[in-house]
Each structure stands twice: as structure tokens, then as C-alpha cells.
Motif scaffolding. Structure first.
Motif, PDB file in Angstrom:
ATOM      1  N   TYR A   9      38.995  33.815  41.987  1.00  0.00           N
ATOM      2  CA  TYR A   9      37.907  33.656  41.026  1.00  0.00           C
ATOM      3  C   TYR A   9      36.657  33.089  41.690  1.00  0.00           C
ATOM      4  O   TYR A   9      35.533  33.509  41.389  1.00  0.00           O
ATOM      5  N   GLY A  10      36.846  32.133  42.602  1.00  0.00           N
ATOM      6  CA  GLY A  10      35.702  31.584  43.316  1.00  0.00           C
ATOM      7  C   GLY A  10      34.985  32.643  44.140  1.00  0.00           C
ATOM      8  O   GLY A  10      33.751  32.695  44.188  1.00  0.00           O
ATOM      9  N   ALA A  11      35.768  33.505  44.787  1.00  0.00           N
ATOM     10  CA  ALA A  11      35.177  34.580  45.590  1.00  0.00           C
ATOM     11  C   ALA A  11      34.395  35.551  44.717  1.00  0.00           C
ATOM     12  O   ALA A  11      33.303  36.007  45.091  1.00  0.00           O
ATOM     13  N   VAL A  12      34.938  35.878  43.553  1.00  0.00           N
ATOM     14  CA  VAL A  12      34.250  36.791  42.643  1.00  0.00           C
ATOM     15  C   VAL A  12      32.918  36.187  42.187  1.00  0.00           C
ATOM     16  O   VAL A  12      31.881  36.864  42.180  1.00  0.00           O
ATOM     17  N   LEU A  13      32.915  34.913  41.811  1.00  0.00           N
ATOM     18  CA  LEU A  13      31.681  34.274  41.363  1.00  0.00           C
ATOM     19  C   LEU A  13      30.654  34.215  42.490  1.00  0.00           C
ATOM     20  O   LEU A  13      29.456  34.441  42.261  1.00  0.00           O
ATOM     21  N   ASP A  14      31.117  33.926  43.711  1.00  0.00           N
ATOM     22  CA  ASP A  14      30.197  33.913  44.856  1.00  0.00           C
ATOM     23  C   ASP A  14      29.574  35.292  45.067  1.00  0.00           C
ATOM     24  O   ASP A  14      28.355  35.416  45.290  1.00  0.00           O
ATOM     25  N   LEU A  15      30.403  36.331  44.991  1.00  0.00           N
ATOM     26  CA  LEU A  15      29.890  37.689  45.193  1.00  0.00           C
ATOM     27  C   LEU A  15      28.939  38.098  44.068  1.00  0.00           C
ATOM     28  O   LEU A  15      27.928  38.770  44.313  1.00  0.00           O
ATOM     29  N   LEU A  16      29.249  37.686  42.853  1.00  0.00           N
ATOM     30  CA  LEU A  16      28.347  38.000  41.738  1.00  0.00           C
ATOM     31  C   LEU A  16      26.967  37.382  41.970  1.00  0.00           C
ATOM     32  O   LEU A  16      25.945  38.013  41.705  1.00  0.00           O
ATOM     33  N   ARG A  17      26.948  36.156  42.460  1.00  0.00           N
ATOM     34  CA  ARG A  17      25.659  35.494  42.728  1.00  0.00           C
ATOM     35  C   ARG A  17      24.923  36.154  43.892  1.00  0.00           C
ATOM     36  O   ARG A  17      23.699  36.185  43.927  1.00  0.00           O
ATOM     37  N   GLU A  18      25.705  36.685  44.845  1.00  0.00           N
ATOM     38  CA  GLU A  18      25.084  37.289  46.033  1.00  0.00           C
ATOM     39  C   GLU A  18      24.570  38.700  45.771  1.00  0.00           C
ATOM     40  O   GLU A  18      23.465  39.054  46.204  1.00  0.00           O
ATOM     41  N   VAL A  19      25.375  39.517  45.079  1.00  0.00           N
ATOM     42  CA  VAL A  19      25.023  40.950  44.987  1.00  0.00           C
ATOM     43  C   VAL A  19      24.900  41.460  43.559  1.00  0.00           C
ATOM     44  O   VAL A  19      24.433  42.585  43.342  1.00  0.00           O
ATOM     45  N   GLY A  20      25.341  40.682  42.555  1.00  0.00           N
ATOM     46  CA  GLY A  20      25.300  41.163  41.176  1.00  0.00           C
ATOM     47  C   GLY A  20      26.528  41.978  40.813  1.00  0.00           C
ATOM     48  O   GLY A  20      27.330  42.358  41.684  1.00  0.00           O
ATOM     49  N   TYR A  21      26.670  42.264  39.524  1.00  0.00           N
ATOM     50  CA  TYR A  21      27.881  42.948  39.040  1.00  0.00           C
ATOM     51  C   TYR A  21      27.988  44.377  39.558  1.00  0.00           C
ATOM     52  O   TYR A  21      29.040  44.804  40.015  1.00  0.00           O
ATOM     53  N   ASP A  22      26.889  45.127  39.478  1.00  0.00           N
ATOM     54  CA  ASP A  22      26.961  46.545  39.831  1.00  0.00           C
ATOM     55  C   ASP A  22      27.384  46.757  41.276  1.00  0.00           C
ATOM     56  O   ASP A  22      28.133  47.685  41.587  1.00  0.00           O
ATOM     57  N   ALA A  23      26.895  45.902  42.173  1.00  0.00           N
ATOM     58  CA  ALA A  23      27.193  46.074  43.597  1.00  0.00           C
ATOM     59  C   ALA A  23      28.498  45.402  44.016  1.00  0.00           C
ATOM     60  O   ALA A  23      28.962  45.598  45.145  1.00  0.00           O
ATOM     61  N   LEU A  24      29.077  44.614  43.131  1.00  0.00           N
ATOM     62  CA  LEU A  24      30.358  43.982  43.458  1.00  0.00           C
ATOM     63  C   LEU A  24      31.455  45.035  43.423  1.00  0.00           C
ATOM     64  O   LEU A  24      31.560  45.798  42.459  1.00  0.00           O
ATOM     65  N   THR A  25      32.271  45.085  44.464  1.00  0.00           N
ATOM     66  CA  THR A  25      33.362  46.056  44.521  1.00  0.00           C
ATOM     67  C   THR A  25      34.690  45.337  44.747  1.00  0.00           C
ATOM     68  O   THR A  25      34.723  44.212  45.251  1.00  0.00           O
ATOM     69  N   MET A  26      35.754  46.014  44.376  1.00  0.00           N
ATOM     70  CA  MET A  26      37.078  45.457  44.631  1.00  0.00           C
ATOM     71  C   MET A  26      37.335  45.368  46.141  1.00  0.00           C
ATOM     72  O   MET A  26      38.042  44.478  46.605  1.00  0.00           O
TER      73      MET A  26
END
Length: 200
Positions: free
Chosen positions: A21-38
Motif C-alpha cells: 500500500y505504501g508503494a502504491v501511494l508513493d507511485l500515485l504521488r509520483e506519476v498519478g493514477y493513469d500512469a500507475l501500472t501493476m
């Protein structure tokens, strides 16, 4: 939770789950939802995509659960004996820096929710509806204590008022939400709308 969703839960530890979950939140802050990938989450957490899909089913559920996990406690944990105390306690759980980061994160996610029906469904099921029910329970306690009239027309709009203040602070005032702003807003707007007296 559906049977299929329950069946796919694996044996990861709570600590490992929090790491995801921490990694997901970090990635969301870095790249946003659309650019976040599995793929990006798998790389960040040194795991496989198969693990992510088995555990969460897909990106919308993973993101919704990460946001829920990142919240500073549950609304259900708050019961100070008064509605004013409860609302102030909710606001005080985050410092201004964390509140600013979360406000930016939520603004991006609100846009994504409007564009992605699956994310909207996940947010409603995992975040919005449970939070709304806890807020309704908090307000019902205030009604039972006699703080708020049961026929008060503002009862159905408490969450809307609070989210509105949080979400629009940056847009209207060009400043992030702060604890001082939100506690003042609660005393000046939310409680008067509910007929709850506040200190002079």
C-alpha cells in the motif's frame, strides 16, 4: 466482499500488505493514477504481477485499498462524547504537511474516478460507503444525545460540507487545507448548520 475476492486472498503478512500500500501511494504521488501500472507496483515491491492480481484483482481495488489503508485511523475509532469533539478529533489526526500531501493525491484521484468506472466502483465499495456509514453513526450519536434535532435538514450533508471544504480550499484560496482552517470551518459552518452551539 464476493466469494471470488475472498478466495483470491493469499498469505501475505500485514507488514507486507502495508508495504504494498505504501508503494502504491508513493507511485500515485509520483506519476498519478493513469500512469500507475501493476508492473511498476511489482517492481517497486519486488513481487510478481501474479501476486498483485491474486491478492487484489486489479489496479482499481489495489488503489482504493491503499488509499483506505493510508488514512489516519477509522472514523469508528472517534467518540469524544460530543459532535464538536468528534469532528475536531478527526481533523487533528493529520498534521498540515500530511494533509497537504493527501489533498494533492485526492485531487488527482477524483479526476481519475470520473474517468474510470471500475475505480469509482472500488472507491464506493471500499472507501466511500464505509466512511459514509461511520459518519452517519457519528451524527446519529449526536442526535441521540440531543445535540442535533432529528429533523435538521443539514443532517444529510455533513460529509458533503467537510469534503467540499477540504477539496476546494486550494482552488478558492490558493492555499492547502490546514487543521486550523478545517477546525474553524467546522465551528463556523458545519456545527451552526446542524444547530450545535459553538464557543464564542
Amino acid at each position: 466482499m464476493t466469494e471470488a475476492a475472498a478466495a483470491r486472498r493469499s498469505r501475505i503478512t500485514p507488514e507486507r500488505e502495508a508495504e504494498f500500500y505504501g508503494a502504491v501511494l508513493d507511485l500515485l504521488r509520483e506519476v498519478g493514477y493513469d500512469a500507475l501500472t501493476m508492473d511498476a507496483v511489482a517492481a517497486r515491491t519486488r513481487s510478481s504481477k501474479a501476486t498483485l492480481y491474486r491478492q487484489w484483482g486489479g489496479k482499481p481495488e489495489l488503489v482504493a485499498k491503499a488509499v483506505r489503508n493510508g488514512k489516519p485511523g477509522d472514523v469508528s475509532d472517534v467518540d469524544t462524547g460530543s459532535l464538536r469533539g468528534d469532528l475536531h478529533a478527526l481533523v487533528s489526526r493529520e498534521d498540515d504537511c500530511a494533509m497537504q500531501q493527501n489533498a494533492a493525491l485526492m485531487r488527482g484521484l477524483f479526476m481519475a474516478v470520473h474517468a474510470d468506472p471500475d475505480l469509482l466502483e472500488a472507491f464506493k465499495e471500499l472507501l466511500i460507503e464505509p466512511e459514509m456509514e461511520e459518519f452517519r453513526r457519528m451524527v446519529r450519536r449526536a442526535v441521540d444525545r440531543g445535540e442535533v434535532r432529528p429533523d435538521c435538514p443539514a443532517l444529510d450533508y455533513v460529509v458533503h460540507m467537510l469534503i467540499g471544504a477540504f477539496a476546494t480550499r486550494t482552488v478558492i484560496d490558493d492555499r492547502p487545507p490546514t487543521r486550523t482552517f478545517l477546525t474553524s470551518y467546522i465551528d463556523a459552518v458545519v456545527l451552526p448548520a446542524l444547530g450545535v452551539p459553538t464557543p464564542e
